[in-house]
Design a protein around this motif. Structure first.
Motif, PDB file in Angstrom:
ATOM      1  N   SER A  38       0.816  -1.219   0.000  1.00 53.89           N
ATOM      2  CA  SER A  38       0.000   0.000   0.000  1.00 53.89           C
ATOM      3  C   SER A  38       0.850   1.270   0.000  1.00 53.89           C
ATOM      4  N   HIS A  39       2.110   1.146   0.344  1.00 53.76           N
ATOM      5  CA  HIS A  39       2.985   2.309   0.402  1.00 53.76           C
ATOM      6  C   HIS A  39       3.751   2.561  -0.905  1.00 53.76           C
ATOM      7  N   TYR A  40       3.522   1.716  -1.887  1.00 58.76           N
ATOM      8  CA  TYR A  40       4.243   1.824  -3.161  1.00 58.76           C
ATOM      9  C   TYR A  40       3.270   1.645  -4.325  1.00 58.76           C
ATOM     10  N   LYS A  41       3.644   2.200  -5.464  1.00 55.15           N
ATOM     11  CA  LYS A  41       2.841   1.978  -6.672  1.00 55.15           C
ATOM     12  C   LYS A  41       2.866   0.500  -7.025  1.00 55.15           C
ATOM     13  N   SER A  42       4.055  -0.108  -6.969  1.00 57.61           N
ATOM     14  CA  SER A  42       4.224  -1.544  -7.189  1.00 57.61           C
ATOM     15  C   SER A  42       5.591  -1.944  -6.657  1.00 57.61           C
ATOM     16  N   LEU A  43       5.730  -3.224  -6.376  1.00 59.13           N
ATOM     17  CA  LEU A  43       7.012  -3.773  -5.932  1.00 59.13           C
ATOM     18  C   LEU A  43       7.272  -5.081  -6.646  1.00 59.13           C
ATOM     19  N   ARG A  44       8.520  -5.330  -6.945  1.00 55.56           N
ATOM     20  CA  ARG A  44       8.917  -6.630  -7.474  1.00 55.56           C
ATOM     21  C   ARG A  44       9.022  -7.606  -6.307  1.00 55.56           C
ATOM     22  N   TYR A  45       8.994  -8.900  -6.639  1.00 54.07           N
ATOM     23  CA  TYR A  45       8.987  -9.958  -5.634  1.00 54.07           C
ATOM     24  C   TYR A  45      10.120  -9.789  -4.623  1.00 54.07           C
ATOM     25  N   ASN A  46      11.351  -9.664  -5.091  1.00 49.64           N
ATOM     26  CA  ASN A  46      12.493  -9.570  -4.178  1.00 49.64           C
ATOM     27  C   ASN A  46      12.481  -8.281  -3.356  1.00 49.64           C
ATOM     28  N   GLU A  47      11.986  -7.208  -3.929  1.00 47.45           N
ATOM     29  CA  GLU A  47      11.845  -5.969  -3.162  1.00 47.45           C
ATOM     30  C   GLU A  47      10.865  -6.180  -2.011  1.00 47.45           C
ATOM     31  N   LEU A  48       9.736  -6.793  -2.333  1.00 49.73           N
ATOM     32  CA  LEU A  48       8.723  -7.059  -1.317  1.00 49.73           C
ATOM     33  C   LEU A  48       9.284  -7.966  -0.227  1.00 49.73           C
ATOM     34  N   LYS A  49      10.011  -8.987  -0.621  1.00 53.61           N
ATOM     35  CA  LYS A  49      10.601  -9.916   0.354  1.00 53.61           C
ATOM     36  C   LYS A  49      11.567  -9.190   1.286  1.00 53.61           C
ATOM     37  N   ARG A  50      12.349  -8.268   0.757  1.00 50.83           N
ATOM     38  CA  ARG A  50      13.282  -7.500   1.590  1.00 50.83           C
ATOM     39  C   ARG A  50      12.557  -6.590   2.580  1.00 50.83           C
ATOM     40  N   HIS A  51      11.365  -6.160   2.220  1.00 53.74           N
ATOM     41  CA  HIS A  51      10.600  -5.246   3.076  1.00 53.74           C
ATOM     42  C   HIS A  51       9.884  -5.960   4.214  1.00 53.74           C
ATOM     43  N   ILE A  52       9.717  -7.276   4.111  1.00 49.95           N
ATOM     44  CA  ILE A  52       8.961  -8.020   5.126  1.00 49.95           C
ATOM     45  C   ILE A  52       9.918  -8.965   5.846  1.00 49.95           C
ATOM     46  N   ASP A  53      10.389  -8.523   6.963  1.00 53.04           N
ATOM     47  CA  ASP A  53      11.386  -9.260   7.729  1.00 53.04           C
ATOM     48  C   ASP A  53      10.849 -10.611   8.197  1.00 53.04           C
ATOM     49  N   ILE A  55       9.874 -13.323   6.389  1.00 46.79           N
ATOM     50  CA  ILE A  55       9.030 -14.120   5.499  1.00 46.79           C
ATOM     51  C   ILE A  55       9.908 -15.003   4.611  1.00 46.79           C
ATOM     52  N   THR A  56       9.466 -16.236   4.413  1.00 48.98           N
ATOM     53  CA  THR A  56      10.200 -17.149   3.537  1.00 48.98           C
ATOM     54  C   THR A  56       9.676 -17.024   2.107  1.00 48.98           C
ATOM     55  N   ASN A  57      10.435 -17.536   1.161  1.00 48.83           N
ATOM     56  CA  ASN A  57       9.989 -17.522  -0.233  1.00 48.83           C
ATOM     57  C   ASN A  57       8.675 -18.269  -0.399  1.00 48.83           C
ATOM     58  N   ILE A  58       8.559 -19.421   0.246  1.00 50.01           N
ATOM     59  CA  ILE A  58       7.332 -20.221   0.117  1.00 50.01           C
ATOM     60  C   ILE A  58       6.129 -19.457   0.652  1.00 50.01           C
ATOM     61  N   MET A  59       6.272 -18.852   1.830  1.00 54.14           N
ATOM     62  CA  MET A  59       5.138 -18.127   2.412  1.00 54.14           C
ATOM     63  C   MET A  59       4.790 -16.883   1.609  1.00 54.14           C
TER      64      MET A  59
END
Length: 118
Positions: A38-53, A55-59
């Motif tokens: 909600s804080h970004y126009k869009s995020l790529r997968y790896n960017e999103l993963k870096r932002h969520i401390d 979280i695993t790839n599977i989850m």
């Protein structure tokens, strides 16, 4: 006792909107994903993963799939090699953000109460 006059029925039922919402939004990571997107126009997968401390790839993958199935996020695949996929929230998800703002403020209060008690 005869009859069902004194049976206490649960407040919720199978068709309760709160239960339905929690089925969709439940899980440890779904609200965190929505909040971050909600804080970004869009995020790529790896960017999103870096932002969520934590979280695993599977989850992350599973949570994104569920949110996409419920039309809360958009997945845009640009069909490139290497893959370029971006995630963003939908208009339906935008309607959820005021509730998340309230939860965010409540969470801040809980953190402060916890700090004061420590």
């Amino acid at each position: 006792m005869k009859g069902n006059a004194n049976i206490i029925r649960p407040y919720y039922s199978e068709k309760c909107p709160v239960i339905k919402a929690l089925e969709i939004l439940g899980g440890k990571w779904r609200l965190a994903i929505i909040w971050e997107l909600s804080h970004y126009k869009s995020l790529r997968y790896n960017e999103l993963k870096r932002h969520i401390d934590g979280i695993t790839n599977i989850m992350l993958t599973r949570s994104l799939q569920v949110l996409e199935q419920h039309h809360l996020i958009n997945r845009t695949d640009y069909g490139q090699i290497p893959p370029h996929v971006e995630y963003s929230i939908t208009a339906d998800c935008q309607a959820l953000l005021p509730a998340l703002e309230i939860i965010n403020e409540w969470g801040k209060t809980r953190i402060e109460v916890h700090r004061a008690q420590s």
